[in-house]
Scaffold this motif. Structure first.
Motif, mmCIF file in Angstrom:
data_model
loop_
_atom_site.group_PDB
_atom_site.id
_atom_site.type_symbol
_atom_site.label_atom_id
_atom_site.label_comp_id
_atom_site.label_asym_id
_atom_site.label_seq_id
_atom_site.Cartn_x
_atom_site.Cartn_y
_atom_site.Cartn_z
ATOM 1 N N ILE A 330 -6.530 -24.850 17.566
ATOM 2 C CA ILE A 330 -6.762 -26.196 17.035
ATOM 3 C C ILE A 330 -6.313 -26.288 15.575
ATOM 4 O O ILE A 330 -5.801 -27.309 15.123
ATOM 5 C CB ILE A 330 -8.247 -26.579 17.149
ATOM 6 C CG1 ILE A 330 -8.655 -26.710 18.617
ATOM 7 C CG2 ILE A 330 -8.543 -27.875 16.412
ATOM 8 C CD1 ILE A 330 -8.118 -27.931 19.302
ATOM 9 N N ASP A 331 -6.478 -25.182 14.835
ATOM 10 C CA ASP A 331 -6.110 -25.187 13.415
ATOM 11 C C ASP A 331 -4.654 -25.571 13.197
ATOM 12 O O ASP A 331 -4.298 -26.123 12.155
ATOM 13 C CB ASP A 331 -6.343 -23.800 12.799
ATOM 14 C CG ASP A 331 -7.808 -23.423 12.811
ATOM 15 O OD1 ASP A 331 -8.648 -24.346 12.870
ATOM 16 O OD2 ASP A 331 -8.120 -22.229 12.777
ATOM 17 N N ASN A 332 -3.803 -25.298 14.174
ATOM 18 C CA ASN A 332 -2.375 -25.554 14.014
ATOM 19 C C ASN A 332 -1.963 -26.979 14.345
ATOM 20 O O ASN A 332 -0.807 -27.357 14.105
ATOM 21 C CB ASN A 332 -1.567 -24.593 14.904
ATOM 22 C CG ASN A 332 -1.687 -23.151 14.449
ATOM 23 O OD1 ASN A 332 -1.816 -22.879 13.266
ATOM 24 N ND2 ASN A 332 -1.670 -22.226 15.400
ATOM 25 N N VAL A 333 -2.871 -27.767 14.911
ATOM 26 C CA VAL A 333 -2.498 -29.133 15.297
ATOM 27 C C VAL A 333 -3.328 -30.203 14.598
ATOM 28 O O VAL A 333 -2.947 -31.373 14.570
ATOM 29 C CB VAL A 333 -2.617 -29.329 16.830
ATOM 30 C CG1 VAL A 333 -1.654 -28.412 17.556
ATOM 31 C CG2 VAL A 333 -4.047 -29.105 17.316
ATOM 32 N N VAL A 334 -4.474 -29.821 14.018
ATOM 33 C CA VAL A 334 -5.352 -30.822 13.428
ATOM 34 C C VAL A 334 -4.807 -31.281 12.078
ATOM 35 O O VAL A 334 -4.317 -30.479 11.280
ATOM 36 C CB VAL A 334 -6.789 -30.284 13.271
ATOM 37 C CG1 VAL A 334 -6.838 -29.138 12.267
ATOM 38 C CG2 VAL A 334 -7.751 -31.401 12.838
ATOM 39 N N GLU A 335 -4.844 -32.586 11.844
ATOM 40 C CA GLU A 335 -4.439 -33.196 10.582
ATOM 41 C C GLU A 335 -5.328 -34.397 10.301
ATOM 42 O O GLU A 335 -6.075 -34.849 11.162
ATOM 43 C CB GLU A 335 -2.976 -33.647 10.630
ATOM 44 C CG GLU A 335 -1.957 -32.526 10.544
ATOM 45 C CD GLU A 335 -0.562 -33.052 10.292
ATOM 46 O OE1 GLU A 335 -0.321 -33.555 9.167
ATOM 47 O OE2 GLU A 335 0.269 -32.983 11.206
ATOM 48 N N SER A 336 -5.217 -34.927 9.090
ATOM 49 C CA SER A 336 -5.947 -36.136 8.732
ATOM 50 C C SER A 336 -4.965 -37.170 8.199
ATOM 51 O O SER A 336 -3.838 -36.838 7.835
ATOM 52 C CB SER A 336 -6.996 -35.827 7.651
ATOM 53 O OG SER A 336 -7.700 -36.998 7.265
ATOM 54 N N GLY A 337 -5.415 -38.416 8.146
ATOM 55 C CA GLY A 337 -4.610 -39.472 7.542
ATOM 56 C C GLY A 337 -3.380 -39.813 8.359
ATOM 57 O O GLY A 337 -3.362 -39.693 9.584
ATOM 58 N N PRO A 338 -2.300 -40.235 7.699
ATOM 59 C CA PRO A 338 -1.079 -40.633 8.402
ATOM 60 C C PRO A 338 -0.515 -39.546 9.300
ATOM 61 O O PRO A 338 0.074 -39.830 10.338
ATOM 62 C CB PRO A 338 -0.115 -40.966 7.255
ATOM 63 C CG PRO A 338 -0.996 -41.351 6.117
ATOM 64 C CD PRO A 338 -2.205 -40.471 6.239
#
Length: 579
Positions: A330-338
């Motif tokens: 999951i660490d490699n795909v999770v992002e925030s914002g745009p």
């Protein structure tokens, strides 16, 4: 009946300010405003990043001691004064009117968030193609480093070279990013058309004031929940979804000792509840005097936080699916914002059966969430300016012309945001113009002006008089002590831990851009002391006499004038100042 007749006579002289047609419209507009993009792309990431389920502890606690009390304070002030966020201070504490002008500066920077709608509309148009353009590397804008939807392995490119098709579509096709803010480049005509469509929608949502915005909210405030429910059901049915939800909620109690976690929880409360933004004040000012804002406050805050929590399941169920499909954590795909909205989530939906349908649902939801918040932001600024010049702007024709002028002017200004270097301008405004420090500073000033100068006891009495319910004494403690202390700590922490804005960890802005950014920050913060100093200098008398005059309301609320005309007297509404 006599009071209603006098109100109509007064509105006929100064123009009709407008009231909600019914309680439902008010609830829908406020709900549409506070439930926005922050619930979908900010809260889930913060929860994952700051201890999972443990993050709910500081979030819930700060919602109780900061979020709900400030929400009630701003709503009740608007309903009591029946004025926008600038002129309301004439009826509370004229010395603090600089708070209103500081909020106006922040509002002007907030207008730039229309760019999120522009991007979402751009993606929505491409979502109807038989082959989603961010799902393959067979497009003219793709590079040799494009990875497509294939899972990364050693036979492909090296990790430093590989870029996803979704990333390349975002950076090279949608934005056509230049090398920096110094290279604005040309206007992207496709984005410019989307920008025009968004401003046209905004105009027709607010051109008749609350009479039009209330009707629009029936659709814009409810339809995103339909989309959210559809995406939730689909997300939970995907393979790997529960692994994503595990990462979302797994509690790391050690994070509770980290001050930054508490500060980010408070920042999220302020951001998602629309606190110290002026909008709650304006929206409540269109209510009847006896509306139960006390009860509304609890239900709307619960709706907001509940939506944030559910949105986490929508986002992380899909991220869990994406991680399983690509064979990564999951660490490699999770992002925030745009990055979450325009790279990660579109890439995930491209892996599903019927990808066009799920992509359309997602971007329709984003557009409506952004539209609700944006037209309320613009309308609250316009209403506050109209309240400054009621005889000039409050007639219907002049109001419509003024709204058209504002929307047209900012459309032209925002053309700079849809240039090749526009993303750098947008990020600069987001980082400096709408920063946490501005909200914290204005929150401290607001609590000092209302809790101490105007008087927390008087506010409690006013709420009781308006709603027929006696507020808990806990709110008084929050307004006078807890909120000023916590927001002051957050403000100092921001200054101590300040870091220059960077883009993608490699682009550093030129010095003049950082100077411009700090100018935006100070333009709202300095309004408070500059206005107070200016008024103290212009008011005759000794220092103590000036202070006494400027801490007393110079105008009585409209309903108080009506009571005096009818010979009524209400003791709690006298303009004397009590701490």
């Amino acid at each position: 009946m006599n009071r209603e007749r006098r109100k109509r006579e007064r509105d006929g002289r100064d123009g009709d300010r407008g009231q909600w047609a019914n309680k439902t419209e008010y609830i829908l507009v406020v709900a549409g405003n506070v439930v926005g993009l922050g619930n979908v792309w900010r809260f889930p990431y913060l929860c994952y990043k700051n201890g999972g389920g443990a993050f709910l502890v500081p979030y819930g606690l700060l919602a109780v001691v900061c979020g709900i009390p400030l929400f009630l304070l701003e709503s009740s002030v608007g309903q009591y004064t029946q004025e926008g966020f600038i002129t309301c201070w004439r009826k509370l504490c004229p010395l603090a009117q600089g708070i209103g002008y500081g909020l106006m500066m922040m509002k002007l920077y907030d207008f730039s968030y229309i760019l999120v709608q522009v991007w979402a509309l751009f993606y929505l148009v491409f979502s109807f193609r038989s082959q989603l353009p961010w799902a393959s590397c067979d497009n003219t804008w793709n590079t040799a480093h494009c990875l497509g939807l294939k899972p990364f392995n050693s036979s492909n490119l090296t990790a430093t070279q590989a870029t996803s098709a979704a990333t390349e579509f975002w950076e090279r096709r949608a934005l056509a990013m230049s090398g920096g803010i110094e290279e604005l480049g040309s206007v992207r005509w496709e984005l410019a058309l989307c920008l025009l469509a968004c401003w046209v929608f905004c105009y027709f949502s607010i051109w008749k004031g609350v009479r039009s915005s209330g009707k629009v909210a029936y659709f814009t405030a409810t339809f995103p929940y339909v989309m959210l429910l559809i995406l939730l059901i689909r997300g939970l049915s995907l393979p790997g979804a529960w692994q994503g939800i595990y990462y979302y909620l797994y509690p790391d109690l050690n994070q509770l000792t980290n001050l930054e976690v508490w500060i980010e929880a408070g920042s999220q409360i302020f951001f998602s509840y629309s606190l110290t933004a002026g909008t709650l004040n304006v929206l409540s000012s269109h209510n009847e005097y006896n509306n139960n804002c006390y009860k509304d406050c609890f239900w709307l805050c619960l709706l907001n936080s509940g939506t944030s929590f559910v949105a986490g399941f929508v986002v992380f169920s899909v991220l869990g699916f994406m991680a399983q499909k690509q064979g990564v954590s999951i660490d490699n795909v999770v992002e925030s914002g745009p990055g979450l909205a325009f790279i990660t989530y579109p890439q995930a939906t491209a892996m599903m059966p019927l990808p066009q349908f799920w992509t359309v649902c997602f971007f329709l939801m984003l557009i409506l969430l952004g539209a609700d918040t944006h037209f309320v932001t613009v309308d609250s600024a316009i209403t506050s300016v109209t309240d400054l010049f009621p005889r000039l702007l409050r007639t219907q024709v002049r109001h419509e012309i003024f709204v058209l002028f504002v929307c047209s002017s900012f459309f032209l200004v925002h053309l700079t945001l849809v240039t090749q270097g526009g993303i750098y301008i947008f990020l600069l405004i987001d980082y400096y113009g709408c920063t946490r420090a501005c909200q914290d500073f204005l929150a401290v000033c607001q609590c000092l002006a209302l809790g101490w100068t105007f008087g927390a006891n008087r506010i409690l009495n006013i709420i009781e008089d308006m709603t027929g319910q006696t507020p808990c004494i806990f709110f008084k403690l929050c307004w006078k002590y807890i909120i000023p202390l916590l927001t002051l700590i957050s403000f100092i922490s921001y200054l101590v831990d300040y870091k220059h804005l960077r883009v993608n960890d490699w682009y550093v802005y030129p010095d003049w851009a950082y100077a411009l950014g700090w100018t935006m920050t100070l333009s709202s913060v300095l309004m408070v002391p500059l206005w107070a100093a200016g008024q103290m200098g212009l008011t005759p008398g000794t220092f103590r006499q000036r202070l006494s005059i400027l801490c007393r309301p110079v105008e009585a609320p409209a309903w108080q004038k009506e009571n005096r005309e009818e010979g009524e007297t209400v003791e709690l509404r006298t303009p004397a100042v009590t701490a």
